[in-house]
Design a protein around this motif. Sequence first.
Motif, PDB file in Angstrom:
ATOM      1  N   THR A  25       0.844  -1.188   0.000  1.00 42.82           N
ATOM      2  CA  THR A  25       0.000   0.000   0.000  1.00 42.82           C
ATOM      3  C   THR A  25       0.882   1.242   0.000  1.00 42.82           C
ATOM      4  N   GLU A  26       0.663   2.109  -0.982  1.00 40.19           N
ATOM      5  CA  GLU A  26       1.434   3.355  -1.027  1.00 40.19           C
ATOM      6  C   GLU A  26       1.016   4.249   0.127  1.00 40.19           C
ATOM      7  N   ARG A  27       1.984   4.789   0.814  1.00 44.52           N
ATOM      8  CA  ARG A  27       1.725   5.728   1.912  1.00 44.52           C
ATOM      9  C   ARG A  27       2.111   7.134   1.470  1.00 44.52           C
ATOM     10  N   GLN A  28       1.371   8.096   1.978  1.00 43.43           N
ATOM     11  CA  GLN A  28       1.720   9.497   1.733  1.00 43.43           C
ATOM     12  C   GLN A  28       2.467   9.988   2.971  1.00 43.43           C
ATOM     13  N   ILE A  29       3.725  10.367   2.772  1.00 42.71           N
ATOM     14  CA  ILE A  29       4.612  10.681   3.889  1.00 42.71           C
ATOM     15  C   ILE A  29       5.018  12.144   3.843  1.00 42.71           C
ATOM     16  N   LEU A  30       4.937  12.803   4.986  1.00 44.68           N
ATOM     17  CA  LEU A  30       5.376  14.188   5.122  1.00 44.68           C
ATOM     18  C   LEU A  30       6.785  14.204   5.673  1.00 44.68           C
ATOM     19  N   LEU A  31       7.660  14.982   5.045  1.00 40.62           N
ATOM     20  CA  LEU A  31       9.043  15.111   5.484  1.00 40.62           C
ATOM     21  C   LEU A  31       9.295  16.575   5.824  1.00 40.62           C
ATOM     22  N   LEU A  32       9.694  16.836   7.067  1.00 40.14           N
ATOM     23  CA  LEU A  32       9.937  18.206   7.523  1.00 40.14           C
ATOM     24  C   LEU A  32      11.387  18.597   7.264  1.00 40.14           C
ATOM     25  N   ALA A  33      11.571  19.550   6.374  1.00 37.56           N
ATOM     26  CA  ALA A  33      12.908  20.035   6.020  1.00 37.56           C
ATOM     27  C   ALA A  33      13.134  21.415   6.620  1.00 37.56           C
ATOM     28  N   GLY A  34      14.379  21.845   6.584  1.00 35.13           N
ATOM     29  CA  GLY A  34      14.729  23.184   7.036  1.00 35.13           C
ATOM     30  C   GLY A  34      16.142  23.497   6.598  1.00 35.13           C
ATOM     31  N   ASP A  35      16.497  24.754   6.611  1.00 35.98           N
ATOM     32  CA  ASP A  35      17.841  25.134   6.200  1.00 35.98           C
ATOM     33  C   ASP A  35      18.893  24.454   7.084  1.00 35.98           C
ATOM     34  N   PHE A  36      19.894  23.915   6.405  1.00 33.89           N
ATOM     35  CA  PHE A  36      21.007  23.208   7.033  1.00 33.89           C
ATOM     36  C   PHE A  36      20.584  21.923   7.744  1.00 33.89           C
ATOM     37  N   VAL A  37      19.534  21.308   7.180  1.00 35.71           N
ATOM     38  CA  VAL A  37      19.212  19.928   7.530  1.00 35.71           C
ATOM     39  C   VAL A  37      20.422  19.076   7.141  1.00 35.71           C
ATOM     40  N   GLU A  38      20.643  17.964   7.834  1.00 29.17           N
ATOM     41  CA  GLU A  38      21.797  17.123   7.505  1.00 29.17           C
ATOM     42  C   GLU A  38      21.564  16.470   6.149  1.00 29.17           C
ATOM     43  N   ASP A  39      22.550  16.565   5.292  1.00 30.82           N
ATOM     44  CA  ASP A  39      22.441  16.152   3.897  1.00 30.82           C
ATOM     45  C   ASP A  39      21.994  14.696   3.732  1.00 30.82           C
TER      46      ASP A  39
ATOM     47  N   THR B 217      21.837  22.168   2.627  1.00 26.57           N
ATOM     48  CA  THR B 217      22.082  21.102   3.596  1.00 26.57           C
ATOM     49  C   THR B 217      23.511  21.189   4.132  1.00 26.57           C
ATOM     50  N   ALA B 218      23.746  20.470   5.214  1.00 25.61           N
ATOM     51  CA  ALA B 218      25.082  20.394   5.805  1.00 25.61           C
ATOM     52  C   ALA B 218      25.437  18.926   5.992  1.00 25.61           C
ATOM     53  N   VAL B 219      26.685  18.582   5.723  1.00 26.04           N
ATOM     54  CA  VAL B 219      27.166  17.216   5.934  1.00 26.04           C
ATOM     55  C   VAL B 219      27.834  17.156   7.302  1.00 26.04           C
ATOM     56  N   HIS B 220      27.274  16.349   8.187  1.00 28.77           N
ATOM     57  CA  HIS B 220      27.879  16.127   9.498  1.00 28.77           C
ATOM     58  C   HIS B 220      28.678  14.838   9.443  1.00 28.77           C
ATOM     59  N   ASP B 221      29.913  14.901   9.926  1.00 35.57           N
ATOM     60  CA  ASP B 221      30.748  13.716   9.888  1.00 35.57           C
ATOM     61  C   ASP B 221      31.363  13.479  11.258  1.00 35.57           C
ATOM     62  N   PHE B 222      31.809  12.258  11.482  1.00 29.35           N
ATOM     63  CA  PHE B 222      32.334  11.843  12.773  1.00 29.35           C
ATOM     64  C   PHE B 222      33.793  11.446  12.571  1.00 29.35           C
ATOM     65  N   GLU B 223      34.679  12.383  12.907  1.00 24.63           N
ATOM     66  CA  GLU B 223      36.093  12.240  12.545  1.00 24.63           C
ATOM     67  C   GLU B 223      37.021  12.212  13.753  1.00 24.63           C
ATOM     68  N   GLY B 224      36.487  11.844  14.917  1.00 21.72           N
ATOM     69  CA  GLY B 224      37.319  11.711  16.102  1.00 21.72           C
ATOM     70  C   GLY B 224      37.353  12.928  17.003  1.00 21.72           C
ATOM     71  N   ASP B 225      36.618  13.977  16.638  1.00 17.73           N
ATOM     72  CA  ASP B 225      36.558  15.166  17.489  1.00 17.73           C
ATOM     73  C   ASP B 225      35.501  14.959  18.581  1.00 17.73           C
ATOM     74  N   GLN B 226      35.396  15.923  19.476  1.00 17.01           N
ATOM     75  CA  GLN B 226      34.431  15.783  20.571  1.00 17.01           C
ATOM     76  C   GLN B 226      32.996  15.852  20.080  1.00 17.01           C
ATOM     77  N   THR B 227      32.773  16.444  18.934  1.00 17.57           N
ATOM     78  CA  THR B 227      31.452  16.459  18.319  1.00 17.57           C
ATOM     79  C   THR B 227      31.642  16.341  16.808  1.00 17.57           C
ATOM     80  N   TYR B 228      30.556  16.349  16.077  1.00 16.89           N
ATOM     81  CA  TYR B 228      30.624  16.187  14.623  1.00 16.89           C
ATOM     82  C   TYR B 228      31.256  17.405  13.952  1.00 16.89           C
ATOM     83  N   THR B 229      31.829  17.186  12.793  1.00 17.32           N
ATOM     84  CA  THR B 229      32.273  18.297  11.952  1.00 17.32           C
ATOM     85  C   THR B 229      31.144  18.621  10.977  1.00 17.32           C
ATOM     86  N   GLU B 230      31.216  19.795  10.392  1.00 19.45           N
ATOM     87  CA  GLU B 230      30.142  20.236   9.492  1.00 19.45           C
ATOM     88  C   GLU B 230      30.741  20.824   8.224  1.00 19.45           C
TER      89      GLU B 230
END
Length: 197
Positions: A2-16, A48-61
């Motif tokens: 069954t096809e579903r109709q899905i809503l996707l909430l976007a915003g500026d600098f959502v993760e790519d 969009t922004a790409v968040h990556d996990f490169e060994g820092d205390q938090t993600y890079t952007e």
Amino acid sequence: MTERQILLLAGDFVEDYEIMVPFQALQMVGHDVHAVCPEKEAGDVCPTAVHDFEGDQTYTEKPGHNFELTHDFDSIDPEEYDALVIPGGRAPEYLRTYDEVLEIVQHFFEAEKPVAALCHGVQLLAAADVLEGRTCTGYPALETDVRLGGAEWADGVTRDETLVTGQAWPDHPEWLAEFLEVLGTDIDHAEPAAADD
């Protein structure tokens, strides 16, 4: 299926990855996905922004792509949708300041419709006050937000009734599989036909 109709909430600098992958994957299996953003119309874009996990205390952007919206935010009616997807990135931080966005999130929980939230998407759930008594996850730094929202924190992809949450884009395979199960999506893994000699 069954096809579903899905809503996707976007915003500026959502993760790519967190918007591109579910947007394309859900369409690939036959669902109709409407991507919207407050104060924007179909054809407008969200950077969009790409968040990556490169060994820092938090993600890079890093800069991502321009994600094109498919529908006008002001013309959507949440009652017409079967499910909601909330990607992460920076967008949820400011999307939670829109009363209309919080009302949309609340509708899906009140109607017990499937909701998939990833990474910082849980910020919208906490702001909409829909976490009380649930178990969920999100980006690890948001554990406090989840607990203050009245939910139990879990590590890794978590399903609580119709809510599916994940910590970040590396969770895509399991997160999307759980969400498709909640949606009732059957995927035929038939063997390919043998090629003629």
